[in-house]
Write a protein that holds these residues in place. Structure first.
Motif, PDB file in Angstrom:
ATOM      1  N   GLN B  38       0.815  -1.213   0.000  1.00  0.00           N
ATOM      2  CA  GLN B  38       0.000   0.000   0.000  1.00  0.00           C
ATOM      3  C   GLN B  38       0.852   1.268   0.000  1.00  0.00           C
ATOM      4  OE1 GLN B  38      -3.181   0.235  -0.507  1.00  0.00           O
ATOM      5  NE2 GLN B  38      -3.499   2.402  -0.058  1.00  0.00           N
ATOM      6  N   GLN B  39       1.896   1.285   0.801  1.00  0.00           N
ATOM      7  CA  GLN B  39       2.721   2.504   0.888  1.00  0.00           C
ATOM      8  C   GLN B  39       3.566   2.717  -0.360  1.00  0.00           C
ATOM      9  OE1 GLN B  39       3.458  -0.297   2.182  1.00  0.00           O
ATOM     10  NE2 GLN B  39       5.661  -0.620   2.255  1.00  0.00           N
ATOM     11  N   HIS B  40       3.593   1.743  -1.242  1.00  0.00           N
ATOM     12  CA  HIS B  40       4.338   1.917  -2.495  1.00  0.00           C
ATOM     13  C   HIS B  40       3.484   2.563  -3.591  1.00  0.00           C
ATOM     14  CE1 HIS B  40       7.133  -0.904  -0.581  1.00  0.00           C
ATOM     15  NE2 HIS B  40       8.025  -0.599  -1.506  1.00  0.00           N
ATOM     16  N   PHE B  41       2.185   2.555  -3.424  1.00  0.00           N
ATOM     17  CA  PHE B  41       1.331   3.071  -4.498  1.00  0.00           C
ATOM     18  C   PHE B  41       1.470   4.586  -4.641  1.00  0.00           C
ATOM     19  CE2 PHE B  41      -1.398  -0.857  -3.665  1.00  0.00           C
ATOM     20  CZ  PHE B  41      -0.934  -1.513  -4.792  1.00  0.00           C
ATOM     21  N   SER B  45      -2.811   6.394  -7.792  1.00  0.00           N
ATOM     22  CA  SER B  45      -3.404   5.047  -7.788  1.00  0.00           C
ATOM     23  C   SER B  45      -3.846   4.557  -6.412  1.00  0.00           C
ATOM     24  CB  SER B  45      -2.405   4.040  -8.366  1.00  0.00           C
ATOM     25  OG  SER B  45      -1.340   3.791  -7.472  1.00  0.00           O
ATOM     26  N   ARG B  46      -3.409   5.248  -5.357  1.00  0.00           N
ATOM     27  CA  ARG B  46      -3.585   4.687  -4.014  1.00  0.00           C
ATOM     28  C   ARG B  46      -5.018   4.259  -3.725  1.00  0.00           C
ATOM     29  NH1 ARG B  46      -0.111   8.032  -0.653  1.00  0.00           N
ATOM     30  NH2 ARG B  46       1.458   6.875  -1.810  1.00  0.00           N
ATOM     31  N   ASN B  47      -5.963   5.142  -4.030  1.00  0.00           N
ATOM     32  CA  ASN B  47      -7.361   4.831  -3.721  1.00  0.00           C
ATOM     33  C   ASN B  47      -8.179   4.438  -4.944  1.00  0.00           C
ATOM     34  OD1 ASN B  47      -7.100   5.456  -0.918  1.00  0.00           O
ATOM     35  ND2 ASN B  47      -6.911   7.590  -1.549  1.00  0.00           N
ATOM     36  N   PHE B  48      -7.478   4.123  -6.003  1.00  0.00           N
ATOM     37  CA  PHE B  48      -8.140   3.839  -7.273  1.00  0.00           C
ATOM     38  C   PHE B  48      -8.628   2.389  -7.308  1.00  0.00           C
ATOM     39  CE2 PHE B  48      -7.239   2.700 -11.900  1.00  0.00           C
ATOM     40  CZ  PHE B  48      -8.498   3.066 -12.327  1.00  0.00           C
ATOM     41  N   PHE B 157       4.234   2.682 -14.017  1.00  0.00           N
ATOM     42  CA  PHE B 157       4.691   4.011 -13.595  1.00  0.00           C
ATOM     43  C   PHE B 157       3.569   4.758 -12.889  1.00  0.00           C
ATOM     44  CE2 PHE B 157       8.557   4.031 -16.264  1.00  0.00           C
ATOM     45  CZ  PHE B 157       9.405   4.664 -15.377  1.00  0.00           C
ATOM     46  N   ARG B 158       2.384   4.713 -13.487  1.00  0.00           N
ATOM     47  CA  ARG B 158       1.257   5.428 -12.879  1.00  0.00           C
ATOM     48  C   ARG B 158       0.883   4.821 -11.531  1.00  0.00           C
ATOM     49  NH1 ARG B 158      -2.960   6.402 -17.780  1.00  0.00           N
ATOM     50  NH2 ARG B 158      -4.046   7.600 -16.190  1.00  0.00           N
ATOM     51  N   THR B 159       1.047   3.518 -11.419  1.00  0.00           N
ATOM     52  CA  THR B 159       0.668   2.838 -10.175  1.00  0.00           C
ATOM     53  C   THR B 159       1.640   3.144  -9.037  1.00  0.00           C
ATOM     54  OG1 THR B 159      -0.231   1.036 -11.503  1.00  0.00           O
ATOM     55  CG2 THR B 159       0.110   0.583  -9.165  1.00  0.00           C
TER      56      THR B 159
END
Lengths: 492, 492
Positions: B38-41, B45-48, B157-159
């Protein structure tokens, strides 16, 4: 094991492609050139020029290619003896159009790396199509294939918006757009719409009164002008002109997302002739057809008029926008699937020609008209007219059913908590429909903002997906779910 | 006009798809579950969670679908009489594997909207393939089809990256990666590589000495472990383990971009048996095969082992990453082209099976070995050995030729302006090669940072794209261009 058979000369789509879109679409003389949109580009895209490596591979033809990691066709598991593969398909139109356009897109082309713009033969076909139907009134427009309009929307967001921007759109809109906005960190400024679609009056008001000290003024309007998703409404010619003038005045880019343009319903389609000109005359003018200054980005899709599995469509815009678009292709999907392009080339260039395409679109409109008429008749028969209302769409595949919550027996008691209660009513109708075998779509999925306590909820019904003979029964089940929720006993 | 023939029950890939990847790949018992990333997102993207609308359409089966704008198959211009379309292709392996796997992906499936993960039959085939070859040593890994690895890199990359982040990569790397980094606003921290690939020593040093006060510490390593692009080097098993341990220690995600994994060159491929196990034994362990904690994102591509025009590949990673990946599909390309999937399903499930795929890969390796050997022999014959050096690759399709600028007659005089002069020498060799009919790729396109005044330049030669019989002549022309630039008269 592999059969080395593909003719070497077949595999140079790249050698044929430079400037195809430019030569095909740029028109000299009296037409103006597009306005420069440099200041509209996002931070990400402003200086983005695409792939340097891909540019070097454009030198491929006539050289011994020791530079590019593009496997020779002898290294593929498919052979040229299969090159006539899709022409064996059983197509609607006869073979009379065959050989009218030379077959310059072969299986070997389909299997190797494609170009960002798309196969030259397809770009050319679609450019001719755009010329006949839309004839953009400026010089330097061009066409690029897309991997479908959802992909195109994503690329256009990246091209034109920065996080924190605001984009204008119809109050009810396509969830893919709403979700793409959220992903891009862009807020939607909803614009009211009525029975004729997006309101130019409201749009002008929003822009005239915009407080630029608070937020940067929107520079993009997203609209679905024909058979709008979800409301089904189609903007009149006058309305389009009024909206375009506002865009001119406020420097807006217009994203014209128009997958339902050719799904034209009602008496028009039944009475028309079958040649290209007559279709063209009947169609309402698109934004790009009135775009003097190159501010419209038009999205066409094959999903609703051919088959969604192709993941293919096309974007038409000024050359500067198409250049950016192709640059994004270089670093994302590279190109549309070669097999999708192969099948489209076969259909458009070898089977149909422009006239065959037009004939197909007219026949398709008739099918959708039948489906709409069945669905509308069922709605009239089964929906309780004191609770439900809807407009009859003249484009597309959607019926937007409004439900008057004031007729609900619990409405007065629940007046204090409208929002949550609305959702509960919506969910119960949906669930009851599903329990009895019909799937409809909740209107709230299409809201660009949370409902502001209106005593109304919506369901989107489509007549595209079901078997034609199931449409009536589907509507009946949905109507019963509504009646049950509203406690109209005796109807279920 | 359209021929109504497709069987209704054929068009519910969605109804069949839920949890295919999970059920196929999750393994109970002793294996650990993946570390939470989770902390890598990224912020984006974190809440996507993907598309809510697409989730509602997953209810489709057994209902009258009035909810989804997915045209009924009677509205497509292709018919079920064409459903056996690609099985007529002339395939390498015989029909013995046919009917081993049920045909549950039909033309109707191919033509309608696909699912984000890919056709269940393909996801299942590729999951089995991943199990046999790589057997990731944790429970909750999964597979998702990609629209090719360039598209996958963009989504990753976006993630995982925000603008301003730093990503680790080999000093010389794939330009698509370098350009994607630039587009994402991410800086590359180059890591030196030698004849065995990326240096764990240097990697550890960079991370141990990282000043987190200056810049956030990199959380992603991008590497091409086999037949690296452009250097052609393959990391040894020891090196991979050492690098993985560093990733564990510093909490790095490893993007394992491995399109050349199966293009295994040299005596190994000639001596091996033809069954799956023997291939598996010969292959160097991938990162995902030693990934205890689910930090590897492995990219496989069909571009180098089947055909690049398919625009298809697959990503293997922990379920949490695959969920994000599929969510991006929902709002970008939606799915891989149905026709590409149709053809892959036919090849993998109906024609080849796992063993046929393995046989194909071995035969392909032999072809590439021949091509490499011809190219290496030509390099030994024609390249001036005092100026040029190269290592013989044991994977992939690239030969990385180093040119010693100190041998150049102008080197001493131009010592003051190495950078600019290097570029000029590089350009002149390229241009002279092109003038005489060979295309090679400039090494500077692969630099992740501007050269720091080393007296060396590079060209990448590939033996994948040319006709086999042209390889020797291509190398001869390139060698002459080098000699001419270095003024070795009498050789041209």
């Amino acid at each position: 094991m592999a059969h080395i058979a593909l003719d070497e000369k077949e595999i140079s789509p790249i050698a044929k492609s430079p400037d195809v879109s430019t030569t095909a679409s740029s028109e000299g003389g009296t037409k103006p050139k597009a306005t420069c949109l440099q200041q509209h580009f996002s931070e990400e895209s402003r200086n983005f020029q695409g792939s340097a490596l891909k540019k070097t591979t454009r030198l491929l033809s006539n050289f011994i290619p020791l530079g590019t990691g593009r496997p020779h066709t002898e290294l593929y598991p498919w052979t040229s003896s299969d090159a006539n593969w899709p022409t064996s398909l059983n197509k609607p139109s006869g073979p009379e159009d065959r050989a009218r356009v030379p077959s310059i897109y072969t299986l070997a082309n389909a299997l190797t790396y494609g170009t960002a713009l798309g196969a030259p033969s397809l770009v050319q076909f679609l450019t001719e199509h755009m010329k006949s139907i839309h004839a953009p009134p400026y010089q330097d427009w061009a066409v690029c294939l897309t991997c479908g309009s959802t992909s195109a929307l994503d690329i256009i967001f990246r091209t034109f918006t920065d996080r924190g921007d605001v984009i204008l759109a119809e109050k009810y809109s396509y969830p893919g757009f709403i979700e793409s906005s959220a992903l891009a960190g862009v807020d939607i400024q909803p614009v009211d719409l009525d029975g004729q679609g997006l309101s130019p009056h409201k749009l002008g008001q929003i822009l005239d009164q915009w407080n630029t000290l608070e937020r940067p003024k929107p520079k993009v309007l997203y609209t679905i002008p024909s058979g709008q998703n979800p409301t089904g409404v189609t903007q009149s010619q006058e309305r389009r002109r009024a909206i375009y003038e506002i865009a001119e005045r406020h420097g807006l880019i217009i994203i014209e997302d128009d997958p339902y343009y050719f799904i034209q319903l009602g008496p028009n389609t039944a009475s028309g002739g079958s040649n290209l000109e007559s279709v063209s005359r009947q169609l309402v003018p698109s934004y790009i057809s009135i775009d003097k200054s190159g501010r419209v980005i038009r999205l066409d899709s094959t999903s609703k008029i051919l088959a969604p599995g192709l993941r293919a469509g096309w974007v038409t815009a000024s050359q500067q926008v198409i250049d950016k678009y192709a640059a994004y292709h270089d670093l994302t999907t590279v190109s549309v699937s070669g097999l999708s392009q192969f099948v489209l080339h076969d259909l458009f260039n070898l089977q149909w020609g422009q006239e065959g395409f037009s004939t197909w679109l007219q026949a398709l409109s008739l099918k959708y008209t039948q489906r709409r008429d069945i669905t509308v008749a069922a709605c009239h028969s089964f929906l309780p007219s004191d609770i439900c209302s809807f407009a009859i769409p003249d484009h597309g595949m959607f019926l937007w059913v409004s439900i008057d919550l004031r007729m609900h027996p619990m409405y007065a008691a629940e007046g204090q908590m409208v929002q949550e209660w609305c959702s509960q009513v919506e969910d119960r109708i949906l669930t009851l429909g599903l329990a009895n075998g019909v799937q409809v779509t909740k209107g709230s999925l299409f809201f660009t903002e949370r409902s502001s306590g209106e005593a109304e909820l919506f369901f989107r019904l489509t007549f595209a997906a079901a078997k034609e003979q199931d449409l009536t029964e589907g509507v009946r089940i949905f109507a019963n779910a509504v009646k049950t929720e509203f406690d109209c006993r005796g109807s279920v």
